[in-house]
Structures are given as C-alpha cells and as structure tokens.
Enzyme design. Structure first.
Site, mmCIF file in Angstrom:
data_model
loop_
_atom_site.group_PDB
_atom_site.id
_atom_site.type_symbol
_atom_site.label_atom_id
_atom_site.label_comp_id
_atom_site.label_asym_id
_atom_site.label_seq_id
_atom_site.Cartn_x
_atom_site.Cartn_y
_atom_site.Cartn_z
ATOM 1 N N ASN A 178 -1.933 6.751 -2.357
ATOM 2 C CA ASN A 178 -3.528 6.618 -1.327
ATOM 3 C C ASN A 178 -4.028 5.419 -2.109
ATOM 4 O OD1 ASN A 178 -5.312 6.883 0.434
ATOM 5 N ND2 ASN A 178 -6.454 8.533 -0.680
ATOM 6 N N HIS B 269 1.043 -1.131 0.011
ATOM 7 C CA HIS B 269 0.127 0.062 0.196
ATOM 8 C C HIS B 269 0.897 1.208 0.104
ATOM 9 C CE1 HIS B 269 -3.425 2.460 0.772
ATOM 10 N NE2 HIS B 269 -2.737 3.196 1.476
ATOM 11 N N CYS B 270 0.751 2.317 -1.004
ATOM 12 C CA CYS B 270 1.578 3.081 -1.113
ATOM 13 C C CYS B 270 0.914 4.323 -0.583
ATOM 14 C CB CYS B 270 1.925 3.509 -2.582
ATOM 15 S SG CYS B 270 3.074 4.882 -2.956
ATOM 16 N N GLY B 271 1.365 5.002 0.492
ATOM 17 C CA GLY B 271 0.839 6.425 1.002
ATOM 18 C C GLY B 271 0.642 7.342 -0.094
#
Length: 392
Positions: A194, A189-191
């Site tokens: 998002n 999951h890439c912040g």
C-alpha cells in the site's frame, strides 16, 4: 488413495494458477495456454463478472462494482496488507499446530521453535518498514535538491513540470496517481505494501524480498527435515523392507514412502509444497529487482527504455529504408550499371539488419556505486543537502 490424488491435483492446480497469474506475461510463455490463463485471471474473469453483475443487478449493480473496483485498485487501501498478514499468520499457525509437536526431533533441535518465530517477526518488521516508510516524496521544499541529484538525460527524462503538484519534475521521478504524490527514483506502486517503492525505501523492499525468499526456503526445508525425522524415528524404511519384503532401493521404496507421507502428514506436505512454490516465485522476482539495482534502473525506467528503443529502432529502420531506396534509384539511373551476381545479392545484408540502437543509461555508475545508492539513498547523505539548489 483418493485423498492422496486430491492432494497431488490440488498442488499442481495451485502451481499452475500461481505461475500463470504472476509470470503469464513473460515472453517465454507467449502464445501458450499459460498466457491465456493469465489473460483470463487478470482481465477475462473480471470482464465476465462485470457483465454478469450488469445483467443481473442492472446499472446500480454496475455502479456499486465500479466503486469497489475504484477503491481496491485506484486508491490507497490496506486490502492486500491485511491479506499478507492473514497468509503469513495462517501459515505459521498451521506449521505450529502440525509440526511443532515433532520438534525437537531427529534432525531439528528445539532452538528452531524460536528461530522460526524470530524469522517470521523479522519478515513482518521489514513489511512494516516498507509499507509505512517515506518512498522519497518530492515536494516544494526538497525539489531543488532532487533536481541537482538526478540530472536529465534528455532521452527518457526531460525538463518538465508535474501538472498535479505544480512543481518541477526531477529526473527519474513520477507522480503516482494512487498515492497522489511525486516520488523520487520511482520504481512502482506496490499494492501489497500500500505504498510506492522509490528512492528512500527501495532498500527495505529488496530486504523484504530477500528475507521472505529465505523464510520460505527455511520453512520448506525445516518441514522436510521434520518428515525425514519421522521416517527415521518410526523406522518406516525398515518396516517396508523387513516386514513387507520391499526391495531396498530408491525406485522401489519411494512410491510407498510418498503414499505413507501423504496419508499421515498431508497438512505438512501441502504447506511445504506451497512454501517451495512461493520461494521459486520470490527467487525470480528477487533476481529481476537485483538486476535493476546493479544496473541502476527502475521498473518505471525499464518500460520507458522499452518504448524509446522501439521508437528509435523504427526511426532508424525508416531512415535505412529511405537510404536504400535512394541508392537503388541511383543505380537504376546509372548508365553503366554492372549486373549484381544472384549469389552476391542473396548473401548481401539488408540495410535494415545493420540498424542498431544502443541504450545509454547515464545513471549507471558501476555495480558498487549502484548498489551503494540503494543501500544509502542520495537524500540520506550529507552531500544531498549541501548540493547547490537547482531551480526548475
């Protein structure tokens, strides 16, 4: 000279913080001050801040901080997306304000005014594609097709059900606790996006990394050429050698040229150094994900393999130790035991040294097929829907 030294110190501190924050957990930095700085930036600073808030504002302050932390770290939110747009917008603005007045110049033509805009626009487009595209959501409608597309290896993936979605869990998928959905061929999951990086948008993510690496290199080189052009147009070298009598050699001229550049073009140099640092970090990140692509592995699977191989190695070492102990006891009970030479015993390999654990990745189909699977995801192919559905 004070301003120049402040700029140099600022650049070095920025480089140290960026390397420590992004790379401090790498094995090469284990036991070094970079690892300690990384620990402080990622855990220590937050822990001290929590204690400070609790001591000053009490339980209400701690609860409010927990709510903010939960929103920023555990729920989908656009915070880092806004920061990304702010960074790229601010950098481009400062480049336009500080450097565009020297374009066209001695080394750069006017076309670079428009190329730079297109380059930044392309980066933002890839950012939006990665952020808002479907990463490969697994649901009750398509789960049977994903079950057929990705077989279980019964090593790091075995047949099971997602306890949250209440559907069979295909191999290589994972339920993201932040997005609250199962994602096929889950990477991470890439912040910044998002969004999850999965089967369908890995190609956009790789293109994003590659494009931004080229963008940073292009920006740093372009600014360097602008500065080189100013040196040429203002005949700085001639002035230093003819009017100030400085010897025409690199070692003699370099300090004076650097001081002049820092004094006259400090904004451009700061931006150039920043872009050069970011390009190096992006190069490392891109190389890591390129390796994952060509071996058909994901970040999630890398951690799974690490845990499995560590466990398997311990099991094999335990078996080897038991076998060695059994053999030793058998030799002690043997009536006609021949004494082993001390030199032979010294050079004899331990059974533990012979323990070997092999990684068997059944999803690795060769470099070309692996890359093709990223460029053209399985779910986008006609054969995906034509696969015979497999029940969980």
């Amino acid at each position: 000279m004070e301003v120049e030294w402040l700029l140099v110190i600022h650049g070095l501190v920025t480089l140290l913080v960026l390397i420590s924050f992004l790379c401090g957990q790498w094995p090469i930095f284990e036991g070094t001050f970079i690892q300690k700085i990384h620990f402080f930036l990622t855990f220590g600073a937050c822990d001290y801040f929590r204690r400070f808030v609790g001591a000053v504002f009490g339980q209400k302050g701690s609860n409010a901080l927990f709510c903010v932390e939960y929103y920023c770290c555990d729920r989908p939110n656009p915070t880092l997306q806004v920061i990304y747009l702010g960074i790229i917008g601010a950098i481009y603005y400062f480049i336009v304000q500080s450097s565009f007045k020297y374009i066209p110049g001695h080394y750069l033509g006017e076309v670079h005014r428009y190329i730079s805009l297109l380059a930044v626009g392309g980066g933002i487009l890839l950012f939006l594609l990665t952020s808002f595209s479907d990463p490969g959501t697994v649901n009750a409608v398509n789960v049977s097709h994903y079950l057929s597309a990705y077989p279980y290896d019964n090593i790091i993936f075995s047949e099971k059900e997602c306890h949250t979605c209440k559907i069979p869990k295909p191999a290589r998928s994972k339920h993201c606790s932040i997005c609250d959905r199962c994602v096929a061929r889950f990477d991470h999951h890439c912040g910044w996006m998002n969004n999850c990086i999965g089967e369908k948008n890995s190609r956009y993510f790789m293109a994003f990394l590659f494009w931004h690496f080229l963008l940073c290199v292009y920006g740093a080189v372009a600014i360097a050429l602008v500065l080189a052009g100013r040196l040429k147009e203002l005949r700085v070298i001639d002035i230093l050698t003819v009017y100030y009598g400085i010897e025409k050699s690199f070692s003699s001229l370099a300090p004076h040229v650097v001081v002049w550049l820092l004094d006259s073009y400090n904004t451009q140099i700061l931006i150039m150094v920043f872009l050069a640092i970011i390009s190096m970090l992006l190069a490392g990140f891109l190389a890591y994900h390129t390796k994952l692509c060509v071996t058909n592995t994901t970040t999630n699977e890398t951690f799974k393999w690490k845990e499995y191989l560590s466990w398997k190695r311990k099991v094999n070492e335990a078996k080897a130790s038991a076998a060695a102990l059994k053999a030793s006891l058998g030799e002690l009970n043997h009536e006609k035991k021949h004494p082993v030479s001390k030199w032979k015993a010294f050079f004899q390999r331990s059974p533990l040294e012979e323990v070997e654990v092999v990684k068997n990745n059944i999803y690795d189909r060769g470099v070309l097929q692996n890359v093709f699977e990223i460029v053209v995801p399985l779910s986008s192919r006609r054969s995906f829907l034509q696969r015979k559905p497999k029940s969980g």
